[in-house]
Design a protein around this motif. Sequence first.
Motif, PDB file in Angstrom:
ATOM      1  N   ALA A  11       1.102  -1.315   0.035  1.00  0.00           N
ATOM      2  CA  ALA A  11      -0.009   0.057  -0.004  1.00  0.00           C
ATOM      3  C   ALA A  11       0.891   1.274   0.111  1.00  0.00           C
ATOM      4  N   THR A  12       2.095   1.267   0.182  1.00  0.00           N
ATOM      5  CA  THR A  12       3.026   2.474   0.152  1.00  0.00           C
ATOM      6  C   THR A  12       3.609   2.513  -1.388  1.00  0.00           C
ATOM      7  N   GLY A  13       3.394   3.528  -1.929  1.00  0.00           N
ATOM      8  CA  GLY A  13       3.900   3.587  -3.084  1.00  0.00           C
ATOM      9  C   GLY A  13       4.830   4.710  -3.195  1.00  0.00           C
ATOM     10  N   VAL A  14       5.934   4.723  -3.993  1.00  0.00           N
ATOM     11  CA  VAL A  14       6.947   5.264  -4.263  1.00  0.00           C
ATOM     12  C   VAL A  14       6.523   7.099  -4.396  1.00  0.00           C
ATOM     13  N   ASN A  15       5.594   7.077  -5.003  1.00  0.00           N
ATOM     14  CA  ASN A  15       5.202   8.620  -5.460  1.00  0.00           C
ATOM     15  C   ASN A  15       4.892   9.121  -4.021  1.00  0.00           C
ATOM     16  N   GLN A  16       4.069   8.291  -3.069  1.00  0.00           N
ATOM     17  CA  GLN A  16       3.629   8.721  -1.690  1.00  0.00           C
ATOM     18  C   GLN A  16       4.750   9.120  -0.863  1.00  0.00           C
ATOM     19  N   VAL A  17       5.631   8.212  -0.890  1.00  0.00           N
ATOM     20  CA  VAL A  17       6.953   8.381  -0.252  1.00  0.00           C
ATOM     21  C   VAL A  17       7.569   9.731  -0.618  1.00  0.00           C
ATOM     22  N   LEU A  18       7.670   9.986  -1.792  1.00  0.00           N
ATOM     23  CA  LEU A  18       8.316  11.283  -2.450  1.00  0.00           C
ATOM     24  C   LEU A  18       7.564  12.221  -1.881  1.00  0.00           C
ATOM     25  N   ARG A  25      11.944  13.143  -7.302  1.00  0.00           N
ATOM     26  CA  ARG A  25      12.133  11.575  -7.658  1.00  0.00           C
ATOM     27  C   ARG A  25      13.486  11.054  -7.881  1.00  0.00           C
ATOM     28  N   GLY A  26      14.446  11.913  -8.346  1.00  0.00           N
ATOM     29  CA  GLY A  26      15.908  11.509  -8.618  1.00  0.00           C
ATOM     30  C   GLY A  26      16.539  11.222  -7.298  1.00  0.00           C
ATOM     31  N   SER A  27      16.201  11.723  -6.261  1.00  0.00           N
ATOM     32  CA  SER A  27      16.632  11.577  -5.216  1.00  0.00           C
ATOM     33  C   SER A  27      16.504  10.264  -4.392  1.00  0.00           C
ATOM     34  N   LEU A  28      15.365   9.595  -4.734  1.00  0.00           N
ATOM     35  CA  LEU A  28      14.890   8.490  -4.175  1.00  0.00           C
ATOM     36  C   LEU A  28      15.815   7.344  -4.965  1.00  0.00           C
ATOM     37  N   TYR A  29      16.246   7.567  -6.263  1.00  0.00           N
ATOM     38  CA  TYR A  29      17.087   6.387  -6.925  1.00  0.00           C
ATOM     39  C   TYR A  29      18.465   6.732  -6.654  1.00  0.00           C
ATOM     40  N   PHE A  30      18.615   7.938  -6.503  1.00  0.00           N
ATOM     41  CA  PHE A  30      20.273   8.150  -6.075  1.00  0.00           C
ATOM     42  C   PHE A  30      20.298   7.511  -4.827  1.00  0.00           C
ATOM     43  N   HIS A  31      19.763   7.815  -3.669  1.00  0.00           N
ATOM     44  CA  HIS A  31      19.968   7.167  -2.392  1.00  0.00           C
ATOM     45  C   HIS A  31      19.471   5.543  -2.339  1.00  0.00           C
ATOM     46  N   PHE A  32      18.401   5.446  -3.112  1.00  0.00           N
ATOM     47  CA  PHE A  32      18.024   3.807  -3.060  1.00  0.00           C
ATOM     48  C   PHE A  32      17.949   3.183  -4.482  1.00  0.00           C
ATOM     49  N   PRO A  33      19.310   2.945  -5.076  1.00  0.00           N
ATOM     50  CA  PRO A  33      19.243   2.316  -6.443  1.00  0.00           C
ATOM     51  C   PRO A  33      18.482   1.129  -6.646  1.00  0.00           C
TER      52      PRO A  33
END
Length: 180
Positions: A11-18, A25-33
């Motif tokens: 139920a926890t989506g990446v967009n919700q986390v951001l 968005r880029g920071s998520l994949y930079f810190h969590f590849p």
Amino acid sequence: MELFRRQGYHATGVNQVLAEAEAPRGSLYFHFPGGKQQLAAEAVEASGRQVAELLAAVLAEASGPREAVAAMMAHFAHALEESDFSRGCPVATVALEASADSPDVRSACDGAYGTWLVGLTAAFTGWGIPAARAEELAVIALSMLEGALLLCKVQRDVAALRTVGDQLADLLERVRAEQA
């Protein structure tokens, strides 16, 4: 960490986390590849450390099993009530949903539970319970706590924590008395 704890993995989506983090968005994949799986695993690890620290503090301050168990149960009861029963164990929700599908998440959940078991075992041993028996009792204690947290959420009542706490304290005191 809070989103995974409250909502679980699926139920926890990446967009919700951001959005909650107010992060691009880029920071998520930079810190969590590794994406969502890595984010969830690291959130579980961090939550697991927080609970381990809480348990260590409670166990260190307590004079014995009854006081320690009462303090632990009071903490979790307060957290449940304060969150209107949306915050249970920070590991269980994710473990139930994602551990079969993600080795990283399963490993993080296993690590958190393992750390808690080590802490409980050490406390029980410190109360005079032999190491092998303390390990068994730690598994029983953690299982009782996890089950009680689940029942409390479903029933929207902390009575299960009180019942489990009373029974666990009695068990620990009885085993400790047998060793004296």
